[in-house]
Design a protein around this motif. Structure first.
Motif: not given
Length: 276
Positions: A210-214, A239-244, A261-269, A272-276
């Protein structure tokens, strides 16, 4: 018939966001953790500076997911207790009869996890082995026969850069220690074995960093100043949740097995949009 996603460590953080993301994607859920209700206290857990437990609970996650139309089975599970892990898997199978997606998210997070090498004790490594190796193995192994019988299943294992490279600093100066690094290194090896051995029988397995996640845990570990310092290189749990969800539902996801899979750059590539 709706598919079933089983997410461990779903009381807060990435696990909670993942449960909500899968509910939004039309899945029914099984969610597990130790904390059923906010305020419960456990040995070997991260706490707030004043000693109180972190916010979040399975029942709160379940309430949020149900508002999105998901059926949710709440199961208390302690990674450090093999019988608890076995019983949790059996409860899910008894209730739903199947699991389509397993997210091995829960980990051991005791205060001793990131001790320096000279501070580290064998008892900590025993807990690391239990939480990072035995528990995911037992849970996945218990659920796998049902996945194989239905001819399909997705397993997503969550790793960290700590399991794949050396720390930039000593553990007491902002890096990670051997305990955490060794645990995540073990996690990084599980998906490739599953893909190689069971892929021809319909099983897909992914390793995601996931990378650094807050998360709540990160905030309590490094404090508000630390979170602000990381603001340009950290992401929300969504962000990682949307990738999963993407990996579990996209027909091209199979191409991303046998790697991390590095979630943050993968989501950009992949946009992949995350909803909060």
């Amino acid at each position: 018939m709706k598919k079933i996603a089983f997410i461990t460590g779903a009381s807060r953080g990435i696990g909670r966001a993942t449960a909500i993301a899968f509910a939004r994607a039309g899945f029914d859920l099984a969610i597990s953790a130790r904390t059923l209700e906010t305020g419960e206290v456990f040995q070997h857990s991260v706490r707030k500076a004043d000693g109180r437990p972190l916010d979040g609970s399975l029942n709160a996650t379940a309430d949020a997911a149900r508002k999105l139309g998901a059926q949710v089975l709440v199961v208390r599970m302690d990674l450090l207790d093999n019988n608890s892990v076995i019983n949790a898997a059996q409860q899910v199978l008894d209730h739903y009869g199947r699991v389509d997606v397993l997210i091995n998210n829960a980990i051991y997070q005791g205060a001793d996890l990131n001790h320096t090498f000279m501070e580290l004790q064998p008892e900590t490594l025993e807990r690391v082995a239990q939480g990072y190796i035995l528990a995911p193995f037992i849970l996945t192994r218990k659920l796998m026969p049902a996945m194989l019988e239905q001819g399909a299943g997705v397993v997503i294992n969550i790793t960290s850069g700590a399991g794949e490279k050396d720390p930039p600093f000593a553990a007491d100066k902002g890096g990670w220690g051997y305990g955490y690094g060794a645990g995540k290194a073990a996690v990084s090896r599980l998906s490739g074995v599953l893909s190689r051995e069971l892929g021809e029988q319909g099983i897909q397995a992914f390793t995601v960093n996931p990378g650094v996640i807050t998360t709540e845990t990160l905030k309590e570990t490094i404090g508000e100043k630390g979170v602000l310092a990381l603001s340009n290189c950290s992401a929300a749990p969504e962000i990682p949740a949307a990738v999963f969800v993407w990996l579990a539902t996209n027909t091209t996801a199979t191409n991303y097995q046998m790697c991390t899979i590095n979630a943050q750059p993968f989501a950009i590539e992949k946009n992949i949009k995350a909803e909060s």
